[in-house]
Design an enzyme around this catalytic site. Structure first.
Site, PDB file in Angstrom:
ATOM      1  CG  HIS A  14       2.548  -0.876  -0.547  1.00 16.27           C
ATOM      2  ND1 HIS A  14       2.934  -2.197  -0.645  1.00 16.27           N
ATOM      3  CD2 HIS A  14       2.359  -0.457  -1.821  1.00 16.27           C
ATOM      4  CE1 HIS A  14       2.969  -2.545  -1.925  1.00 16.27           C
ATOM      5  NE2 HIS A  14       2.620  -1.504  -2.665  1.00 16.27           N
ATOM      6  CD  GLU A  15       0.953   2.987  -2.918  1.00 15.14           C
ATOM      7  OE1 GLU A  15       1.716   3.317  -3.854  1.00 15.14           O
ATOM      8  OE2 GLU A  15       0.265   1.935  -2.951  1.00 15.14           O
ATOM      9  CG  HIS A  56       5.769   1.688  -4.762  1.00 16.58           C
ATOM     10  ND1 HIS A  56       6.430   0.756  -5.527  1.00 16.58           N
ATOM     11  CD2 HIS A  56       4.584   1.100  -4.408  1.00 16.58           C
ATOM     12  CE1 HIS A  56       5.684  -0.339  -5.622  1.00 16.58           C
ATOM     13  NE2 HIS A  56       4.567  -0.157  -4.949  1.00 16.58           N
ATOM     14  CD  GLU A  75       4.217  -4.294  -5.065  1.00 18.11           C
ATOM     15  OE1 GLU A  75       4.328  -3.215  -5.703  1.00 18.11           O
ATOM     16  OE2 GLU A  75       3.296  -4.500  -4.267  1.00 18.11           O
TER      17      GLU A  75
HETATM   18 ZN    ZN Z   1       2.938  -1.543  -4.795  1.00 20.64          ZN
END
Ligand code: ZN
Length: 434
Positions: A199-200, A203, A229
């Protein structure tokens, strides 16, 4: 004035955007009375401490007067900035997702409600996949090594970033060439650190690859929180929790933790990383139910800002909506209305970004599939073309155009939640053999 306008017309689109945004921020800020800004800052500093204490001791009453004042200030500020289309909440939304409105969000969430709530209900009656192996002991260093390996696989550049540990995972984009991501390791749950890392990493990939021409300018940033996101969710869920990727991951995990996963089949592993079940805590929720948690928060903060819900009624209304959307009621406010930090920090209008990000990611997938054999590439461990597609369809814009326009240019149409719902329906029918 005429002269200024003709100068503006001669500026490049980049400078026009920068000028317009700077002017918008300036005009907004200078309208706020100084004493209000001071009082509000002090209130927020106090409220965060009180919120933490209230959460720890399950004491909403302690927090209630602070949150009431925050809501009052938010309503006052939005009124000073000016309601958009007659709505104060629209004004707050615009700060996080430029151009987004209640009208559009109401339609969006109505679609999600009509399609996802029944799906969650059906899955609730289905047999849960095997999951015993998920809580075996996976040592910390092995997990960190696996997480780094996975970051590299998805296309995050470890030469221009670093992976570290923190209580709550986050990404810190100091600059395009220094984008750091963190994870949290649980030795009895290796899947948690793998997926928070992906997830990170999503980003981080966005931050690392924004149009280099915009480096060190106000345009050298993500288009919005929701678009950001959409990238983390794309890598975490659409890529990371796909059947194809789960096979790559299982092979890597078997090599890292020898013997620990030998009795697990590929199908069991794929189903286990996609377990969906209603829960109380947003940050621990699964791919299917996540947006329903957001829908609860959207309905509540919209009413708070519109003045149709009193803060005192927040806990009971929270529980009622949890029951309606997720079918569960938290036994305490700590596990309910007190769980998130956002409102104590004055972030009203922020929550919808999470659900929009999910929906954007599915719509982007639909468009990407026209150009790439997305899952065929993932099966071969070739994720570079996916990043390249994002670079030319999303990252290239930085903050040059509003988020809705990024989505439209990248996918050929405005937000259409059908893609997201269809994606979830197909995926979870497969995972749960519906
Ligand atoms: Zn996030």
């Amino acid at each position: 004035m005429k002269n200024l306008e003709s100068v503006f017309d001669q500026l490049s689109p980049e400078y026009q955007r920068i000028t317009k945004q700077a002017r918008k921020d300036f005009e907004k800020n200078r309208k706020l009375p100084e004493e209000d800004v001071r009082a509000y800052s002090m209130l927020l500093a106090e409220a965060e401490v009180i919120w933490e204490k209230a959460k720890e001791t399950n004491d909403f009453k302690l927090y209630e007067p602070y949150l009431t004042k925050i809501v009052d200030f938010q309503r006052k500020f939005a009124g000073i900035f000016g309601a958009i289309d007659g709505s104060l909440y629209n004004t707050l939304l615009d700060d996080y997702e430029e151009g987004m409105t209640i009208t559009r969000l109401d339609q969006f969430f109505a679609t999600l409600r009509a399609r996802i709530v029944p799906l969650v209900h059906r899955i609730g009656k289905a047999k849960q996949p095997r999951q015993d192996f998920m809580s075996r002991h996976f040592n910390r260093l092995g997990q960190l090594s696996l997480a780094k390996d996975v970051l590299h696989l998805i296309g995050y550049d470890l030469e221009r970033g670093v992976l570290a540990e923190s209580a709550h995972p986050f990404t810190s984009g100091i600059s395009k060439n220094d984008t750091r991501v963190t994870t949290h390791v649980f030795e009895d749950n290796f899947i948690s650190s793998v997926y928070s890392t992906i997830h990170e990493g999503g980003h981080g990939i966005y931050d690392q690859n924004i149009n280099p021409a915009y480096k060190d300018t106000p345009l050298g940033d993500g288009a919005s929180m929701a678009v950001h996101e959409s990238q983390s969710r794309f890598y975490e869920n659409i890529v990371g929790r796909s059947e194809e990727f789960s096979r790559l991951l299982l092979t890597k995990a078997r090599a890292q933790f020898s013997g620990l996963l030998d009795d697990v089949t590929e199908d069991e592993f794929y189903r286990a990383i996609n377990i969906a079940r209603p829960s109380f805590i947003r940050t621990e929720s699964d791919e299917l139910t996540y947006s329903l948690h957001i829908m609860v928060r959207y309905q509540l903060e919209k009413r708070l800002i519109e003045g149709t819900l009193a803060v005192a009624d927040l806990p009971s209304t929270w529980n009622q909506l949890m029951k309606e959307y997720l079918g569960v009621v938290p036994p305490t406010d700590t596990l309910g209305v007190l769980q998130d930090v956002h409102w104590s920090g004055g972030a009203f209008g922020y929550f919808p970004s999470y659900a929009l990000g999910n929906a954007y990611s599915a719509q982007l997938l639909h468009a990407m599939k026209k150009d790439l054999d997305v899952f065929g590439l993932i099966a071969k461990g070739q994720l570079e073309p996916i990043k390249q597609w994002f670079m030319s369809h999303v990252y290239v814009y930085g903050k040059l155009i509003p988020p809705g326009e990024v989505l439209e240019r990248a996918t050929g149409e405005p937000l259409n939640p059908d893609y997201y719902c269809k994606y979830l329906e197909e995926k979870f029918a497969k995972v749960y053999h519906l």
